[in-house]
Design a protein around this motif. Sequence first.
Motif, PDB file in Angstrom:
ATOM      1  N   ASP A  59       0.878  -1.166   0.000  1.00 58.36           N
ATOM      2  CA  ASP A  59       0.000   0.000   0.000  1.00 58.36           C
ATOM      3  C   ASP A  59       0.917   1.217   0.000  1.00 58.36           C
ATOM      4  OD1 ASP A  59      -2.104  -1.767   0.280  1.00 58.36           O
ATOM      5  OD2 ASP A  59      -2.435  -1.348   2.402  1.00 58.36           O
ATOM      6  N   THR A  80      -3.505  10.508   0.243  1.00 53.76           N
ATOM      7  CA  THR A  80      -3.984   9.546  -0.739  1.00 53.76           C
ATOM      8  C   THR A  80      -3.375   8.186  -0.416  1.00 53.76           C
ATOM      9  OG1 THR A  80      -4.032  11.299  -2.403  1.00 53.76           O
ATOM     10  CG2 THR A  80      -4.149   9.034  -3.203  1.00 53.76           C
ATOM     11  N   THR A 136      -3.201   4.249  -1.699  1.00 55.88           N
ATOM     12  CA  THR A 136      -3.444   3.258  -2.740  1.00 55.88           C
ATOM     13  C   THR A 136      -3.369   1.891  -2.067  1.00 55.88           C
ATOM     14  OG1 THR A 136      -2.404   4.709  -4.343  1.00 55.88           O
ATOM     15  CG2 THR A 136      -2.718   2.413  -4.994  1.00 55.88           C
ATOM     16  N   HIS A 137      -4.491   1.162  -2.124  1.00 53.87           N
ATOM     17  CA  HIS A 137      -4.617  -0.119  -1.427  1.00 53.87           C
ATOM     18  C   HIS A 137      -5.216  -1.141  -2.386  1.00 53.87           C
ATOM     19  CE1 HIS A 137      -5.569  -2.998   1.734  1.00 53.87           C
ATOM     20  NE2 HIS A 137      -6.840  -2.974   1.373  1.00 53.87           N
ATOM     21  N   SER A 194      -7.183   0.068  -5.357  1.00 50.57           N
ATOM     22  CA  SER A 194      -8.154   1.146  -5.142  1.00 50.57           C
ATOM     23  C   SER A 194      -7.449   2.342  -4.511  1.00 50.57           C
ATOM     24  CB  SER A 194      -9.302   0.674  -4.244  1.00 50.57           C
ATOM     25  OG  SER A 194      -8.821   0.393  -2.948  1.00 50.57           O
ATOM     26  N   VAL A 195      -7.994   3.503  -4.761  1.00 43.19           N
ATOM     27  CA  VAL A 195      -7.393   4.738  -4.259  1.00 43.19           C
ATOM     28  C   VAL A 195      -8.403   5.460  -3.387  1.00 43.19           C
ATOM     29  CG1 VAL A 195      -6.386   6.959  -4.912  1.00 43.19           C
ATOM     30  CG2 VAL A 195      -5.954   4.942  -6.323  1.00 43.19           C
ATOM     31  N   LYS A 244      -8.796   9.055  -1.338  1.00 50.04           N
ATOM     32  CA  LYS A 244      -8.243  10.393  -1.121  1.00 50.04           C
ATOM     33  C   LYS A 244      -9.087  11.060  -0.054  1.00 50.04           C
ATOM     34  CE  LYS A 244      -6.705  14.584  -3.362  1.00 50.04           C
ATOM     35  NZ  LYS A 244      -6.425  15.244  -4.627  1.00 50.04           N
TER      36      LYS A 244
END
Length: 187
Positions: free
Chosen positions: A114, A138, A140-141, A144-145, A147
């Motif tokens: 991540d 933000t 990122t995992h 998916s993102v 924010k």
Amino acid sequence: MMRILALILVILISACSSQPEKTYYQLPVVEVTPQKSAAVQRDRQLWVQRVMLSDYLSSSGVVYQSSDVSYISAVNHLWASPLEQQLQQVLVAELTVALPQRLVSAQPLVNKPDTLNVTVTRFHGRYDGKVILQGDWTLTHQGSVVKQPFNLELKQEEDGYDNLVRTLAKGWSQLAQAIAHQLISQS
């Protein structure tokens, strides 16, 4: 006699022209205690990739908002190391404590970790005794993102740069806890 008067005059002039002493500030870092050999899962890695600052925060001076439209970057009250670096180090330490089952690092990791990026647009004291932290992060995992904006306003309990820096650190810690909470809820 004239030489003595001239010498005294030179000493007085040089004493009046001395520069104020510079003071350097470092955000307090959470102490990370070594964990027992807890196995960290390969997919439980977090790379704190970057903390970015607005240009006016990138100077070496601690920033203070003196009115609704003016900001001062202190000349004698300076960050001991670049603020971006300090914020990233503190964030890594805070998240390491808050997320003991994750490997949190400021260095690139393997196995597609991540990633977390934080943009800070406001990180300063204000004329009304408030301390302001604003920006977004933000995450990122797994493709998916997320924010998320943040806007923290804390009351500075006492005057002075020491207390301003402590209050900024307190706000940064609150942000780290909010990020950790989001990560836990995604697990």
